[in-house]
Design an enzyme around this catalytic site. Structure first.
Site, short mmCIF file in Angstrom:
data_model
loop_
_atom_site.label_atom_id
_atom_site.label_comp_id
_atom_site.label_asym_id
_atom_site.label_seq_id
_atom_site.Cartn_x
_atom_site.Cartn_y
_atom_site.Cartn_z
N HIS A 152 -6.87 -1.38 -10.74
CA HIS A 152 -8.07 -0.28 -10.91
C HIS A 152 -8.09 -0.64 -9.68
O HIS A 152 -8.84 0.84 -8.58
CB HIS A 152 -8.69 -0.24 -11.58
CG HIS A 152 -7.82 0.33 -12.99
ND1 HIS A 152 -7.26 -0.30 -14.14
CD2 HIS A 152 -8.11 1.15 -13.07
CE1 HIS A 152 -7.08 0.13 -14.60
NE2 HIS A 152 -7.88 1.47 -14.13
N GLY A 153 -8.56 -1.86 -8.80
CA GLY A 153 -9.11 -1.79 -7.67
C GLY A 153 -9.46 -3.00 -7.36
O GLY A 153 -9.98 -3.86 -8.13
#
Length: 555
Positions: free
Chosen positions: A403-404
């Site tokens: 996700h990041g």
């Protein structure tokens, strides 16, 4: 005319400018559908047209990063052809290894270079800097200034990388055959409804549709329109309105509010991110259906989940399915561990310790391994549970990192992974696991929703240390006073009412929602047009002055 020139000229625009909630996208889509209606009868021409339009749209949103997407298409197309023809088992393994390295290299370089360099510098007290080698080469060949030398993340790289990997792996596993030509493959990978923000489309689900004749009944058309309206409602009304008029004010400055307001804001954020991402997915499904193609649903009323495991079966289903089939099961799944399992868990724990500074995790790791060791001595069957638990933790932590590039995403993934491990053991001894009593069911849903919302503090507050400020307000400065509470209610009344409406719609029975869809589909076309006109007026009134890009655009 100026608007048309901006959209269809070969000048870049931001991904936000051509998002589903912007007029520019719908002008592009209308022009696309006019040409599509003429060209769709020939399947090859249809593939060429959709691939070309998708690459053009990607260029508009990402500039010369379109060359990276095109390179991925060409390389993976030929890797799929190659691995299909090779019979030698060792040779096939080398090809699949090269495919994974090639695809993951660009993902890691563009998405995680700064994150891992910063973590390495923090860990070993060094001062290494990241520089964009590819941009320097490109500028040397095409001229200075052609490519941005700062490392920027290409839009949708996480999604099209995972799709490319799954295509080659599925051919390796002999689950599918390669596509007939490169245009069909380019169509599959670059397909504009999902290339930027998903859902992750599996080759075995989508590619067979490429060779089917275009069909669109009146019923399917009405269903597609309803899906688009539903998605826009979720995004503009449920997500953006409450974010602009309540959530952002609190979450970005938790010290300015009593702790209980942060709790309400995080409840709202759970609704916002659901409305935002599932809204995007609904629109993608709707516009894809108008072209005669089916995308699988990506959400199934996730806040009706009665356990963490149930939640992850309902939320972002395409990513969960991908992680299960291409990470969790290859690691050994429920049945066994591999060398990769133990190497990965050691690396992850070391990594977590140094990026968080929580050196107490060493004792957590040693304690867990000791417990598993003692349990194995008592009963060798515990090995199976140990492998499952470790594989789950690895999968969820890497899912968080997907996700990041942030330690907060890693922490968020680890918390959900640990919750899944605990639940898998608890459900075997819980006296309420199979209870049909409504109070038990209600409590399980409430507990699951609040746990998921709690972990999202690390998901929403991305900067280091920011979650601690909110936690401090919640646990040390809750400060509930009725008079101040009534002031909060009156100040943010519209947003709070929209929140209540959103949760009500989410929690009503599915048969009620199906009835709304079927009722819209059965109405006369003139009535449908009137409903759409009223709907557009409502959206216009609810639209915020400040633009909110789709949350998953950054992933």
């Amino acid at each position: 005319m100026e608007s048309l020139h901006r959209i269809f000229s070969f000048t870049s625009m931001s991904a936000e400018d051509l998002a589903f909630n912007r007029l520019d996208f719908w002008i592009f889509f209308l022009a696309f559908m006019v040409l599509f209606s003429v060209l769709h009868k020939n399947k090859l021409v249809r593939s060429m047209f959709i691939a070309a339009a998708s690459l053009f749209l990607y260029f508009k949103t990402s500039g010369f990063f379109v060359t990276l997407l095109a390179l991925s298409v060409v390389v993976n197309f030929f890797l799929g052809k190659w691995i299909f023809k090779v019979d030698n088992k060792l040779g096939r393994k080398w090809i699949i290894a090269f495919s994974a390295i090639f695809n993951l290299f660009f993902l890691f370089f563009f998405k995680y270079a700064h994150f891992f360099t910063d973590s390495f510098n923090k860990m070993f007290h060094t001062k290494y800097e990241v520089f964009n080698t590819f941009a320097q080469w490109g500028n040397g060949f095409f001229g200075a200034g052609t490519f941005e030398e700062m490392i920027l993340m290409p839009a949708g790289i996480s999604f099209f990388t995972f799709q490319s990997i799954s295509y080659v792996v599925d051919i390796y596993r002999k689950e599918i055959a390669p596509v007939k030509n490169i245009w069909d493959y380019a169509f599959y990978v670059t397909y504009f409804p999902h290339v930027l923000m998903g859902p992750i489309v599996r080759a075995r689900d989508f590619i067979p549709q490429i060779y089917q004749k275009f069909q669109l009944s009146q019923k399917e058309f009405s269903e597609a329109v309803f899906m688009i309206m539903k998605g826009l409602f979720k995004k503009i009304v449920l997500a953006d309105f409450i974010a602009t008029h309540f959530i952002d004010s609190v979450v970005d400055n938790p010290e300015g509010f009593p702790g209980y307001v942060s709790v309400i804001a995080m409840w709202g954020y759970s609704l916002q991110i659901y409305g935002d991402f599932s809204g995007y997915t609904d629109i993608a499904i709707g516009i894809s259906k108008l072209m005669g193609f089916e995308l699988l649903p990506n959400f199934n009323s996730p806040y009706k989940a009665n356990s963490v495991a149930d939640f992850w079966r309902r939320w972002h289903k395409s990513l969960g399915s991908w992680l299960k089939d291409y990470l969790y099961i290859p690691l050994g799944g429920n049945k066994k561990g591999t060398i990769g399992t133990f190497v990965a868990i050691i690396i992850i724990f070391v990594f977590l310790i140094f990026i968080t500074g929580w050196y107490e995790l060493i004792f957590v790791y040693v304690g867990l391994m000791s417990l598993y060791g003692i349990a194995i001595l008592i009963s060798p069957k515990v090995k199976t549970f140990m492998y499952r638990d470790l594989n789950l933790l690895i999968t969820m932590i890497l899912g968080g990192l997907w996700h990041g590039a942030s330690q907060n995403f890693v922490i968020w993934g680890a918390m959900n992974g640990l919750a899944l491990v605990i639940y898998n053991h608890w459900k075997k001894v819980s006296p309420y696991e199979k209870s049909s009593w409504w109070i038990v069911h209600f409590w399980k849903i409430l507990f699951t929703f609040n746990f998921i919302t709690f972990t999202r503090i690390w998901f929403r507050l991305k900067t280091e240390g920011a979650p601690n400020k909110m936690l401090d307000r919640i646990f040390n400065h809750f400060d509930f006073e009725w008079e101040k509470f009534t002031v909060i209610l009156s100040t943010y009344a519209p947003a709070l009412l929209i929140m209540l409406l959103g949760f009500f719609i989410h929690w009503i029975p599915q048969k009620w929602k199906d009835f709304m869809v079927s009722s819209f589909v059965k109405t006369h076309m003139v009535v449908q047009m009137l409903i759409i006109a009223v709907f557009i007026v409502i959206l216009y009134q609810a639209a915020s002055d400040s633009f909110h890009p789709f949350v998953y655009l950054e992933f």
